[in-house]
Structures are given as C-alpha cells and as structure tokens.
Motif scaffolding. Structure first.
Motif, PDB file in Angstrom:
ATOM      1  N   UNK A 151      -3.831   2.837  21.504  1.00 11.75           N
ATOM      2  CA  UNK A 151      -3.993   3.529  20.220  1.00 11.75           C
ATOM      3  C   UNK A 151      -4.971   4.695  20.308  1.00 11.75           C
ATOM      4  N   UNK A 152      -5.524   4.958  21.505  1.00 10.78           N
ATOM      5  CA  UNK A 152      -6.396   6.107  21.724  1.00 10.78           C
ATOM      6  C   UNK A 152      -7.882   5.834  21.625  1.00 10.78           C
ATOM      7  N   UNK A 153      -8.287   4.620  21.292  1.00 11.12           N
ATOM      8  CA  UNK A 153      -9.708   4.295  21.229  1.00 11.12           C
ATOM      9  C   UNK A 153     -10.240   3.968  22.623  1.00 11.12           C
ATOM     10  N   UNK A 154     -11.524   4.231  22.820  1.00 12.09           N
ATOM     11  CA  UNK A 154     -12.145   3.961  24.120  1.00 12.09           C
ATOM     12  C   UNK A 154     -12.311   2.460  24.294  1.00 12.09           C
ATOM     13  N   UNK A 155     -11.777   1.937  25.392  1.00 13.08           N
ATOM     14  CA  UNK A 155     -11.864   0.518  25.693  1.00 13.08           C
ATOM     15  C   UNK A 155     -13.001   0.209  26.663  1.00 13.08           C
ATOM     16  N   UNK A 156     -13.224   1.123  27.603  1.00 16.54           N
ATOM     17  CA  UNK A 156     -14.223   0.860  28.639  1.00 16.54           C
ATOM     18  C   UNK A 156     -14.645   2.159  29.308  1.00 16.54           C
ATOM     19  N   UNK A 157     -15.915   2.241  29.731  1.00 16.40           N
ATOM     20  CA  UNK A 157     -16.426   3.393  30.464  1.00 16.40           C
ATOM     21  C   UNK A 157     -17.080   2.895  31.749  1.00 16.40           C
ATOM     22  N   UNK A 158     -16.700   3.499  32.866  1.00 21.44           N
ATOM     23  CA  UNK A 158     -17.277   3.161  34.167  1.00 21.44           C
ATOM     24  C   UNK A 158     -17.995   4.392  34.707  1.00 21.44           C
ATOM     25  N   UNK A 159     -19.269   4.268  35.042  1.00 21.14           N
ATOM     26  CA  UNK A 159     -20.015   5.367  35.647  1.00 21.14           C
ATOM     27  C   UNK A 159     -19.707   5.412  37.143  1.00 21.14           C
ATOM     28  N   UNK A 160     -19.513   6.624  37.644  1.00 26.90           N
ATOM     29  CA  UNK A 160     -19.172   6.803  39.050  1.00 26.90           C
ATOM     30  C   UNK A 160     -20.358   7.370  39.831  1.00 26.90           C
ATOM     31  N   UNK A 161     -20.356   7.221  41.168  1.00 25.46           N
ATOM     32  CA  UNK A 161     -21.510   7.664  41.963  1.00 25.46           C
ATOM     33  C   UNK A 161     -21.693   9.176  42.014  1.00 25.46           C
ATOM     34  N   UNK A 162     -20.652   9.925  41.639  1.00 26.39           N
ATOM     35  CA  UNK A 162     -20.742  11.383  41.656  1.00 26.39           C
ATOM     36  C   UNK A 162     -20.307  11.934  40.306  1.00 26.39           C
ATOM     37  N   UNK A 163     -20.790  13.134  39.980  1.00 28.15           N
ATOM     38  CA  UNK A 163     -20.413  13.767  38.713  1.00 28.15           C
ATOM     39  C   UNK A 163     -18.983  14.301  38.745  1.00 28.15           C
ATOM     40  N   UNK A 164     -18.606  14.870  39.896  1.00 28.12           N
ATOM     41  CA  UNK A 164     -17.332  15.579  39.976  1.00 28.12           C
ATOM     42  C   UNK A 164     -16.219  14.647  40.445  1.00 28.12           C
ATOM     43  N   UNK A 165     -15.988  13.603  39.659  1.00 26.60           N
ATOM     44  CA  UNK A 165     -14.867  12.702  39.901  1.00 26.60           C
ATOM     45  C   UNK A 165     -13.630  13.360  39.299  1.00 26.60           C
ATOM     46  N   UNK A 166     -12.515  13.391  40.048  1.00 25.48           N
ATOM     47  CA  UNK A 166     -11.403  14.273  39.674  1.00 25.48           C
ATOM     48  C   UNK A 166     -10.122  13.569  39.260  1.00 25.48           C
ATOM     49  N   UNK A 167      -9.754  12.493  39.935  1.00 22.44           N
ATOM     50  CA  UNK A 167      -8.490  11.839  39.620  1.00 22.44           C
ATOM     51  C   UNK A 167      -8.507  10.412  40.135  1.00 22.44           C
ATOM     52  N   UNK A 168      -7.473   9.648  39.776  1.00 24.35           N
ATOM     53  CA  UNK A 168      -7.489   8.222  40.086  1.00 24.35           C
ATOM     54  C   UNK A 168      -6.068   7.655  40.067  1.00 24.35           C
ATOM     55  N   UNK A 169      -5.876   6.577  40.827  1.00 22.17           N
ATOM     56  CA  UNK A 169      -4.566   5.930  40.892  1.00 22.17           C
ATOM     57  C   UNK A 169      -4.751   4.485  41.333  1.00 22.17           C
ATOM     58  N   UNK A 170      -4.001   3.596  40.725  1.00 23.17           N
ATOM     59  CA  UNK A 170      -4.003   2.203  41.173  1.00 23.17           C
ATOM     60  C   UNK A 170      -3.150   2.066  42.426  1.00 23.17           C
ATOM     61  N   UNK A 171      -3.599   1.189  43.323  1.00 21.31           N
ATOM     62  CA  UNK A 171      -2.854   0.969  44.548  1.00 21.31           C
ATOM     63  C   UNK A 171      -3.304  -0.289  45.249  1.00 21.31           C
ATOM     64  N   UNK A 172      -2.933  -0.377  46.527  1.00 24.22           N
ATOM     65  CA  UNK A 172      -3.179  -1.583  47.284  1.00 24.22           C
ATOM     66  C   UNK A 172      -1.995  -2.531  47.153  1.00 24.22           C
ATOM     67  N   UNK A 173      -1.986  -3.563  47.974  1.00 22.91           N
ATOM     68  CA  UNK A 173      -0.859  -4.496  48.007  1.00 22.91           C
ATOM     69  C   UNK A 173      -0.573  -5.112  46.653  1.00 22.91           C
TER      70      UNK A 173
END
Length: 296
Positions: free
Chosen positions: A228-250
């Motif tokens: 519905x567009x509401x924020x569910x969770x926020x994760x802080x990353x080790x760097x400021x310039x985080x660019x993209x993401x994808x789920x993977x692995x077996x």
C-alpha cells in the motif's frame, strides 16, 4: 516476522558505479555491472568464479537471453546483444539518436520476456529521459517520457503492476501493466522519498510477498515498502552510495546490494572504505522472486 539482518562484503571489487544486480536462477549465478567502467560481472552465490566482460562504454542494465547465449545490454548508445562466449557486441536499436546527452539506464525483464528500461540525462538535470519496452520480436515501445533519471523498474508478483522511479522527483510510481501487450496506464504515486536528507530512490526489487525494496542512494539505506506504499522497514547500509539490490541465492533469501566507489558528479558525497563493494544481506526472513530471462 522479519529477523535481524546480517550484512557482509561479498566482493570488494570497487566498482566506480556498481548497479543492476541480477540473480539468474537457471545458472545459479549473480550478475551485476559497473555502469561507469562499462563492465558486466558474474559470480557464484558465495562470490567465487568471478568473471567479467568489458562492453566498451557506459552500461545501465542488462538481461540474460532465454538460451543464455547472449546479454541484452542497455549501453550508452543503445540496446546491444553481447555474445557471452566471445564478448562480441551488436547494436539492436538506438532509441535516442537525437539525444546525445542521454544514456540508457536501469532495466528489468517482465514476466512475458520483454525488457523494460529507461534513459536519463547524464547531468541529471533535464527531463529528456523516457521509459521503454523492447519485445522479443524486436518492437520498441515508449511507455512514458519527461524523465530525468530512470531507475528501479520492477514488477508485482502477478506482473500486473510496474513500479518505477524518476530519482530526483522524490516519487516512486506505480503503473497498471497490461501483461498481454506490455502497455502501461494509470500512473500514480506509490510512495514518496524525502530527498532533503540527501537520499534518492535508486534500484528496486519486489519480494515474494509483494513488498517493494528500494536502495536509497546517497542516504545509506534500504527501504521496504508495504504494497500500500507505507514504509515497512528500514535497513542502514555500511556505505552511503548504495545503488541497487536483488534477491538471489539457492533459496532466493539473500539480498545482493551494489554500491559506487566514485560519485558521478562533484555535488554528490564521498564514502567510506567499503565504497564500491558488493554486499550480501542474509537473515531477512523473506524471499525474492526468480527474475525472467529475455525472450519468448
């Protein structure tokens, strides 16, 4: 219930502008790119068997072909086929020959095998970008226009909603997506991003529960949005310039995250020692969806 995540550096490859992580479920390999250096990378889930392809110019995104023999790559000057074995490249279509200051950027394959991708103004100032769809039978369609920086195209689990961002508008948009013909309708604001804090919407993906995950570039955060567009969770990353993401692995339960080592323009911030690394995040308690290959 979501668990506490574990974040680690998978590969410290120092990509100038790491982008476009793509887990190919058929080959069980992770792909990602260095947009600025013009390279495609591939590795296993644990970061082994690293290989790269030099594509000769800036690259915005890529897809693996149905038979795995070539990449469909959105390069600065157009869509290209790049042979996996030889690295030979062949121009497929140049959507914007009249716009020399534009380059192609982020892209994703829809559930029917079309490649949906956008373009952007290289100075990130003019609204000269467009959103396109390229079909397996060679048709190029314009889905939207008036865009400064195209980013984050991804699809709901049923494929009937397309999410997309024009980075500096501060908005994530949702479109009704016709899976039969690949056309869009009813663009609306799905969520807003507070760009006054320095972060902006970049790459995105959707998990198996239909939640959208987005990298907040320059803000050092990953945000998970409820359908519905509401924020569910926020994760802080080790760097400021985080660019993209994808789920993977077996089990599709690892989140692979790219970052940039060098900001593309002087007005953007520098970063810490882990800048440009490829990160993996585990222990999220959710899984992603397998990404389709390009082709019929």
């Amino acid at each position: 219930m979501l668990e506490s995540p574990h974040i680690e550096v998978l590969l410290d490859v120092k990509t100038k502008l790491g982008e476009g992580p793509l887990w190919d479920a058929e080959s069980q390999r992770l792909y990602w790119i260095d947009s600025a250096d013009g390279r495609i990378f591939r590795a296993t889930q644990d970061g082994c068997e690293l290989r790269s392809w030099d594509v000769g110019e800036a690259i915005g995104s890529m897809a693996v072909s149905r038979d795995g023999s070539y990449f469909l790559a959105a390069l600065r000057t157009g869509l290209y086929r790049i042979d996996v074995s030889s690295g030979h490249r062949e121009l497929v279509v140049d959507p914007e020959p009249e716009l020399p200051n534009n380059r192609l950027n982020d892209g994703k394959v829809d559930r029917q095998g079309r490649f949906v991708f956008g373009s952007m103004d290289t100075l990130e100032e003019q609204a000269t970008g467009r959103l396109y769809s390229y079909t397996p039978d060679g048709q190029l369609n314009t889905l939207d226009s008036g865009i400064v920086v195209s980013n984050g195209p991804c699809f709901s689990p049923n494929g009937r909603t397309l999410y997309f961002s024009d980075t500096w508008t501060g908005e994530i948009w949702a479109y009704d997506y016709d899976t039969a013909n690949g056309q869009t309708a009813n663009r609306r604001t799905f969520a807003t991003v507070d760009t006054s804090t320095g972060g902006a919407a970049d790459g995105a993906t959707v998990d198996a529960e239909g939640y959208l995950w987005q990298a907040l570039v320059y803000g050092g955060k990953i945000i998970r949005y409820d359908p519905d567009g509401t924020v569910d969770r926020i994760i802080k990353t080790p760097v400021l310039k985080v660019t993209s993401l994808a789920f993977g692995g077996a089990d599709l339960d690892t989140l692979f995250v790219t970052s940039m080592a060098r900001p593309p323009l002087p007005r953007f911030p520098e970063d810490g020692q882990q800048r440009g690394s490829l990160f993996s995040i585990s222990g999220l308690g959710v899984r992603g969806l397998p990404e389709p290959r390009f082709g019929a």
